[in-house]
Write an enzyme that holds these catalytic residues in place. Structure first.
Site, PDB file in Angstrom:
ATOM      1  N   GLU A 121      -2.596 -10.538  10.368  1.00 28.63           N
ATOM      2  CA  GLU A 121      -2.422  -9.554  11.122  1.00 28.63           C
ATOM      3  C   GLU A 121      -2.350 -10.527  12.283  1.00 28.63           C
ATOM      4  O   GLU A 121      -1.706  -9.487  13.404  1.00 28.63           O
ATOM      5  CB  GLU A 121      -4.203  -8.573  10.503  1.00 28.63           C
ATOM      6  CG  GLU A 121      -3.836  -7.640   9.683  1.00 28.63           C
ATOM      7  CD  GLU A 121      -5.019  -6.545   9.366  1.00 28.63           C
ATOM      8  OE1 GLU A 121      -5.024  -5.671   9.269  1.00 28.63           O
ATOM      9  OE2 GLU A 121      -6.122  -7.383   9.570  1.00 28.63           O
ATOM     10  N   GLU A 141      -5.479  -6.771   0.105  1.00 27.83           N
ATOM     11  CA  GLU A 141      -5.933  -6.362   0.121  1.00 27.83           C
ATOM     12  C   GLU A 141      -6.228  -5.379  -1.105  1.00 27.83           C
ATOM     13  O   GLU A 141      -7.554  -4.909  -1.358  1.00 27.83           O
ATOM     14  CB  GLU A 141      -6.166  -5.303   1.242  1.00 27.83           C
ATOM     15  CG  GLU A 141      -6.137  -5.855   3.020  1.00 27.83           C
ATOM     16  CD  GLU A 141      -5.122  -6.862   2.932  1.00 27.83           C
ATOM     17  OE1 GLU A 141      -6.427  -7.585   3.599  1.00 27.83           O
ATOM     18  OE2 GLU A 141      -4.043  -6.869   2.590  1.00 27.83           O
TER      19      GLU A 141
END
Length: 265
Positions: A121, A141
Site C-alpha cells: 500500500e 491479509e
C-alpha cells in the site's frame, strides 16, 4: 512553519542533497520495516513538509534487506484495538499515503525484498516503483484473518485490477520479477533499484516544478472525477502549466532548434 530539520524522527531518516533530491528511508530494519503507528505519523509529518521544502524529487527506500513487511502485527496484537480504534489507525494511513500521492513532489520507490500488505500500500502511493531481483509483492491479509486498510482497494486494484488483487488476498499469491512488472506492480525491474530510482529522480528534478506538481497531483485528482469534469480540470491545469515562463522558455528553445534544422528550398 516547521521545517524538515525540525522533525524528531525515530523510524524514518530523511536527507536532502544539493540538487533538491530527498531520500526518505524506512528505518526499522530489524522489523523488516514494518509500519507501526509511530512510523505512520512520521510519514504524515515528512510528506506534509516535503512539498514546501524546495524538494524537487524524492526517493523512498528501506534500510536493510526489505522495503516493508507491512502492518506491524506485534504492535497490533498488543494494542488490542477496538473496531473504532483501528478505523482511526487506517485513517492516518490514508492521510500519510494521500500526502505522498497528491503532494506534487515526484516520489520514486526503490523496492527490495518484501513489499507486502501495508508495504505494498505504501509503495503503490509512490508515482514510480522500481523493483530489483529480490523484490516480491503480496497481500497476505486473507491468510492472517485481516483486510487491507491503507488504500489497497483503491491503489493496488487500480494498478493490477480487481481480480488479481482478490486472488492475491485469497490465495496468498506472490508476484516477483518480470511478472510483477507485466501486471503493473512496478514500472522497472533492475539489478540495483536504488541507483535506478535516483536516476529517475534526477531526471524528474530537471522538469519545471509546476509541471511536476501537476503531473504528480492533478492526474490522480482527475482519476477521481467524471470524464466531463476531468476534461474541464485538465484544460484548466494545462492552461496554467503550459503558459508558465519555464514552459515558454523551453518552447522557445525547441522552436529555434527546430527552425535551425529546416533547410530553405
Amino acid at each position: 512553519m516547521r521545517n524538515l530539520s525540525d522533525l524528531r524522527l525515530e523510524n524514518l531518516a530523511v536527507t536532502v542533497d544539493d540538487d533538491g533530491i530527498a531520500t526518505v528511508s524506512l528505518n526499522r530494519p530489524s522489523k523488516r520495516n514494518a509500519l507501526d503507528a509511530a512510523t505512520i505519523e512520521e510519514l504524515v509529518d515528512v510528506f506534509s513538509l516535503l512539498p514546501r521544502s524546495g524538494v524537487r524529487a524524492c526517493v523512498l527506500r528501506g534500510e536493510g534487506t526489505h522495503f516493508s513487511a507491512g502492518l506491524d502485527l506485534v504492535e497490533h496484537y498488543h494494542a488490542d484495538r477496538s473496531a473504532a480504534d483501528f478505523m482511526h489507525v487506517c485513517m492516518r494511513w490514508h492521510e500519510a499515503f494521500n500526502k505522498m500521492e497528491y503532494g506534487g513532489v515526484p516520489v520514486i520507490a526503490a523496492l527490495k525484498g518484501a513489499v507486502v500488505g501495508g508495504g505494498l500500500e505504501l509503495a503503490s502511493s509512490a508515482h514510480i516503483r522500481v523493483a530489483d531481483q529480490t523484490t516480491y509483492f503480496g497481500l497476505p491479509e486473507g491468510q492472517r484473518g485481516l483486510f487491507t486498510g491503507g488504500g489497497a482497494t483503491i491503489r493496488v486494484a487500480d494498478l493490477i485490477g480487481k481480480a488479481r488483487m482478490i486472488d492475491m488476498m485469497l490465495s496468498g499469491r506472490l508476484y516477483r520479477g518480470q511478472e510483477a512488472v507485466d501486471v503493473g506492480l512496478a514500472q522497472y525491474l533492475v539489478e540495483d533499484s536504488e541507483a535506478k530510482a535516483y536516476e529517475i529522480a534526477r531526471a524528474a528534478a530537471q522538469n519545471p516544478p509546476l509541471s511536476n506538481f501537476a503531473i504528480c497531483s492533478a492526474i490522480s485528482h482527475m482519476q477521481n472525477m467524471s470524464a466531463l469534469d476531468a476534461a474541464y480540470a485538465e484544460a484548466v491545469v494545462a492552461g496554467v502549466v503550459n503558459t508558465q515562463e519555464a514552459a515558454k522558455a523551453r518552447l522557445e528553445a525547441f522552436a529555434k532548434g527546430t527552425a535551425a534544422k529546416v533547410k530553405p528550398e
